[in-house]
Write a protein that holds these residues in place. Structure first.
Motif, short mmCIF file in Angstrom:
data_model
loop_
_atom_site.label_atom_id
_atom_site.label_comp_id
_atom_site.label_asym_id
_atom_site.label_seq_id
_atom_site.Cartn_x
_atom_site.Cartn_y
_atom_site.Cartn_z
N LEU A 261 35.25 43.02 62.57
CA LEU A 261 36.60 43.19 63.12
C LEU A 261 36.58 43.11 64.64
O LEU A 261 37.61 43.07 65.29
CB LEU A 261 37.21 44.53 62.70
CG LEU A 261 37.45 44.71 61.20
CD1 LEU A 261 38.24 45.98 60.93
CD2 LEU A 261 38.18 43.50 60.61
N HIS A 262 35.38 43.13 65.21
CA HIS A 262 35.23 43.08 66.67
C HIS A 262 34.48 41.78 67.03
O HIS A 262 34.92 40.72 66.63
CB HIS A 262 34.51 44.36 67.11
CG HIS A 262 34.49 44.64 68.58
ND1 HIS A 262 35.34 44.04 69.47
CD2 HIS A 262 33.71 45.48 69.33
CE1 HIS A 262 35.08 44.48 70.69
NE2 HIS A 262 34.09 45.35 70.64
N ALA A 290 45.63 36.48 52.98
CA ALA A 290 45.70 37.29 54.21
C ALA A 290 46.94 38.19 54.21
O ALA A 290 46.95 39.26 54.80
CB ALA A 290 45.69 36.39 55.43
N GLY A 303 45.03 38.14 65.35
CA GLY A 303 45.45 39.52 65.55
C GLY A 303 44.64 40.20 66.63
O GLY A 303 43.49 39.81 66.93
N ARG A 305 44.57 44.27 68.84
CA ARG A 305 45.21 45.56 69.09
C ARG A 305 46.17 45.51 70.28
O ARG A 305 47.25 46.09 70.26
CB ARG A 305 44.14 46.64 69.31
CG ARG A 305 44.64 47.99 69.79
CD ARG A 305 45.58 48.68 68.80
NE ARG A 305 44.99 48.96 67.53
CZ ARG A 305 44.16 49.98 67.27
NH1 ARG A 305 43.85 50.83 68.22
NH2 ARG A 305 43.67 50.15 66.06
N HIS A 354 54.42 40.10 62.41
CA HIS A 354 53.35 41.02 62.80
C HIS A 354 52.74 40.68 64.16
O HIS A 354 51.76 41.30 64.56
CB HIS A 354 52.23 41.01 61.74
CG HIS A 354 52.59 41.73 60.48
ND1 HIS A 354 53.46 41.24 59.56
CD2 HIS A 354 52.18 42.94 60.01
CE1 HIS A 354 53.58 42.10 58.55
NE2 HIS A 354 52.82 43.14 58.80
N LEU A 356 50.94 38.15 65.08
CA LEU A 356 49.53 37.80 64.92
C LEU A 356 49.28 36.40 65.46
O LEU A 356 49.80 35.41 64.96
CB LEU A 356 49.13 37.88 63.44
CG LEU A 356 49.24 39.27 62.81
CD1 LEU A 356 49.07 39.20 61.29
CD2 LEU A 356 48.20 40.22 63.40
N ASN A 359 42.97 35.02 68.48
CA ASN A 359 42.27 35.74 69.56
C ASN A 359 41.08 34.89 70.01
O ASN A 359 40.84 33.80 69.47
CB ASN A 359 41.87 37.15 69.10
CG ASN A 359 40.97 37.12 67.87
OD1 ASN A 359 39.96 36.43 67.85
ND2 ASN A 359 41.33 37.87 66.84
N1 ACO Z 1 45.25 38.83 58.98
C1 ACO Z 1 46.24 39.34 58.23
N2 ACO Z 1 46.92 40.46 58.55
C2 ACO Z 1 46.57 41.08 59.67
C3 ACO Z 1 45.56 40.60 60.52
C4 ACO Z 1 44.88 39.42 60.14
N3 ACO Z 1 43.91 38.92 60.88
N4 ACO Z 1 45.42 41.43 61.58
C5 ACO Z 1 46.32 42.39 61.42
N5 ACO Z 1 47.04 42.19 60.27
C6 ACO Z 1 48.17 42.99 59.78
C7 ACO Z 1 47.69 44.28 59.13
O1 ACO Z 1 47.48 44.10 57.74
C8 ACO Z 1 48.83 45.20 59.43
O2 ACO Z 1 49.88 44.90 58.54
P1 ACO Z 1 50.96 46.04 58.05
O3 ACO Z 1 51.51 46.64 59.32
O4 ACO Z 1 51.95 45.26 57.27
O5 ACO Z 1 50.16 47.01 57.26
C9 ACO Z 1 49.27 44.78 60.83
O6 ACO Z 1 48.92 43.39 60.93
C10 ACO Z 1 48.62 45.56 61.95
O7 ACO Z 1 47.23 45.51 61.75
P2 ACO Z 1 46.23 46.63 62.20
O8 ACO Z 1 44.96 46.51 61.44
O9 ACO Z 1 46.92 47.96 62.19
O10 ACO Z 1 46.01 46.20 63.69
P3 ACO Z 1 44.87 46.72 64.62
O11 ACO Z 1 45.37 46.64 65.99
O12 ACO Z 1 44.38 48.04 64.13
O13 ACO Z 1 43.67 45.66 64.36
C11 ACO Z 1 42.31 43.75 64.54
C12 ACO Z 1 43.35 44.65 65.23
C13 ACO Z 1 41.13 44.60 64.03
C14 ACO Z 1 41.76 42.75 65.56
C15 ACO Z 1 42.98 43.01 63.35
O14 ACO Z 1 44.03 42.18 63.83
C16 ACO Z 1 41.99 42.17 62.54
O15 ACO Z 1 41.35 42.70 61.63
N6 ACO Z 1 41.84 40.85 62.87
C17 ACO Z 1 40.85 40.00 62.21
C18 ACO Z 1 39.47 40.24 62.80
C19 ACO Z 1 39.35 39.66 64.21
O16 ACO Z 1 39.71 38.53 64.48
N7 ACO Z 1 38.77 40.46 65.10
C20 ACO Z 1 38.52 40.07 66.51
C21 ACO Z 1 39.43 40.78 67.45
S1 ACO Z 1 39.17 40.28 69.09
C22 ACO Z 1 37.72 41.03 69.53
O17 ACO Z 1 37.40 42.12 69.13
C23 ACO Z 1 36.87 40.34 70.36
#
Ligand code: ACO
Length: 426
Positions: A261-262, A290, A303, A305, A354, A356, A359
């Protein structure tokens, strides 16, 4: 007059100071909340919690802004080098000519890794993940370079050592994992050229430095240099707050970055694209999965944060991929697939609602594939780029007059007091 926030709890009004950041971000200083009211706050994932004051990086997630020490990421990517940006992130200003020459020389002087460390590398099982190895090796540096001190000079030396040796160790772990001869750093090469040479030079086919590839790697690492209080940087600050040595602190940051996730997302994006490719390029099913709340699948590389718009780093990374693939005359089907996926997702109601967006990791995997980095090294590449950020955040936290050991509270939700039942009666 100082601005305050009024909160009413159980009919009683309390005043708490308001803090304003230099870009106008507003925060309520709740340090005395528990003492005054008996209440604590509840914020899993810390979405509404400021853990520190920091003058390193500014982000505006709504507008897609990222600046290091005030300088926009777009300017740094266009004009700077990774070494110069590292200096900026750590020291607060761009180096002058003498300072730049000095840091380049010191990085070269510190690029060798203790020969005995190679024995450790050799002992890891062949298919170990390089992130696990890197985290362990950085922790091990404490034993090989124990002369840590609290003087400014000694701290500077340790930081340079980390920047220079982590790069050498990363290339070394790759060579050893392939059973190849380790390539040593060269003092006549720049930071990025040295890395590419240590990765790809071999006795039967000497590596030719390609200045455009070197430039591209500079940009890739600049884009990763810092990103304020993300998961791994917060890990660095929390672990460092116990005043453990800097090597253990950075090792914790590397471990935190490993997660999919990071930083691990750059590897996961490629796995996801390959899976879609195997599935006849079926994007519709991937998007459907998804969006399905009962399916753990997420669109990797989508997506964030903080960013609720296009990640400014992803914009630069996408352009970089196109430029490099064109220059190298490579037609990567995964890039076409990624662009198609992005187009569909950005129009999909769920992703729009959302907020999204792609990134940095969405296109960085394609970039890394293009320059020949093996898939399991992708997150290591991110870690090398993030080092100046971790180092500067650690340094800033050490100098913070408001420093306290990190120790959040909790809301206990378990059993209330009960008796001990002897084994015979359970
Ligand atoms: N695909 C589908 N749905 C998603 C995604 C995604 N990639 N990311 C977030 N959502 C949805 C969640 O299901 C949630 O939906 P809901 O409100 O209907 O329940 C909403 O969007 C908010 O998601 P959260 O998990 O609460 O957002 P958070 O800010 O906690 O998470 C994160 C951020 C971890 C980056 C998330 O977007 C994710 O898992 N992305 C995919 C992994 C990724 O690409 N990570 C790299 C991030 S950048 C970095 O760290 C360098």
């Amino acid at each position: 007059m100082e601005k305050t926030a009024k909160i009413i709890i159980d009919g009683k009004t309390y005043e708490l100071p308001i803090i304003l950041g230099s870009e106008g971000e507003k925060a309520i200083d709740i340090r005395t909340l528990r003492q005054k009211t008996g209440y604590i706050t509840y914020d899993p994932g810390y979405g509404s919690t400021g853990s520190c004051k920091s003058s390193i990086t500014y982000m505006d997630g709504e507008k897609g802004i990222l600046r290091h020490r005030g300088i926009p990421i777009e300017k740094l990517a266009a004009h700077s080098t990774f070494v110069e940006t590292s200096y900026l992130v750590i020291n607060g200003q761009l180096p002058n000519e003498d300072e730049l020459v000095n840091i380049r020389e010191t990085l070269n002087d510190n690029s060798l890794v203790h020969e005995d460390m190679q024995i450790f590398f050799q002992s890891f099982p062949r298919n170990s993940h390089p992130m696990g190895i890197l985290s362990a090796m950085v922790n091990t540096m404490r034993s090989f370079y124990p002369d840590l001190d609290t003087t400014e000079e000694e701290i500077d030396k340790t930081m340079i050592r980390l920047l220079s040796k982590v790069r050498t160790m990363a290339a070394m772990s790759y060579k050893i994992s392939r059973g190849h001869k380790v390539v040593y750093p060269r003092s006549d090469y720049s930071y990025c050229a040295n890395f590419l040479n240590m990765m790809f030079d071999n006795p039967v086919k000497p590596y030719k430095i390609d200045s455009e590839l070197v430039r591209a790697l500079n940009v890739f690492w600049i884009l990763h240099a810092d990103h304020e209080q993300n998961c791994s940087t917060s890990a660095v600050r929390v672990v460092g707050s116990g005043r453990v040595n800097v090597y253990a602190t950075i090792s914790a940051g590397i471990a935190a970055l490993w997660g999919p996730l990071h930083g691990g997302a750059n590897q996961s994006v490629i796995h996801m694209l390959m899976d879609i490719q195997k599935n006849d390029g079926d994007i519709t099913t991937a998007i459907k999965k998804a969006k399905d709340k009962n399916d753990p699948f997420r669109l990797m590389g989508f997506g964030h944060r903080v960013y609720k718009t296009y990640d400014p780093r992803a914009k630069i990374m996408k352009k970089l991929c196109h430029k490099l693939l064109k220059r190298l005359k490579i037609d990567d089907p995964l890039l076409h697939l990624a662009m198609k996926l992005e187009k569909v997702a950005l129009k999909d109601e769920y992703f729009v609602d959302h907020n999204l967006y792609p990134n940095v990791d969405f296109y960085s995997g394609i970039f890394l594939r293009t320059i020949g980095i093996p898939l399991n090294m992708f997150t290591v590449m991110f870690a090398i780029g993030r080092l100046p950020g971790w180092i500067s955040q650690w340094k800033e936290s050490m100098d913070d007059p408001h420093w306290r050991i990190s120790r959040p509270r909790q809301i206990y939700s378990g059993e209330t007091k009960r008796g001990y039942i002897p084994l015979s009666k359970r």
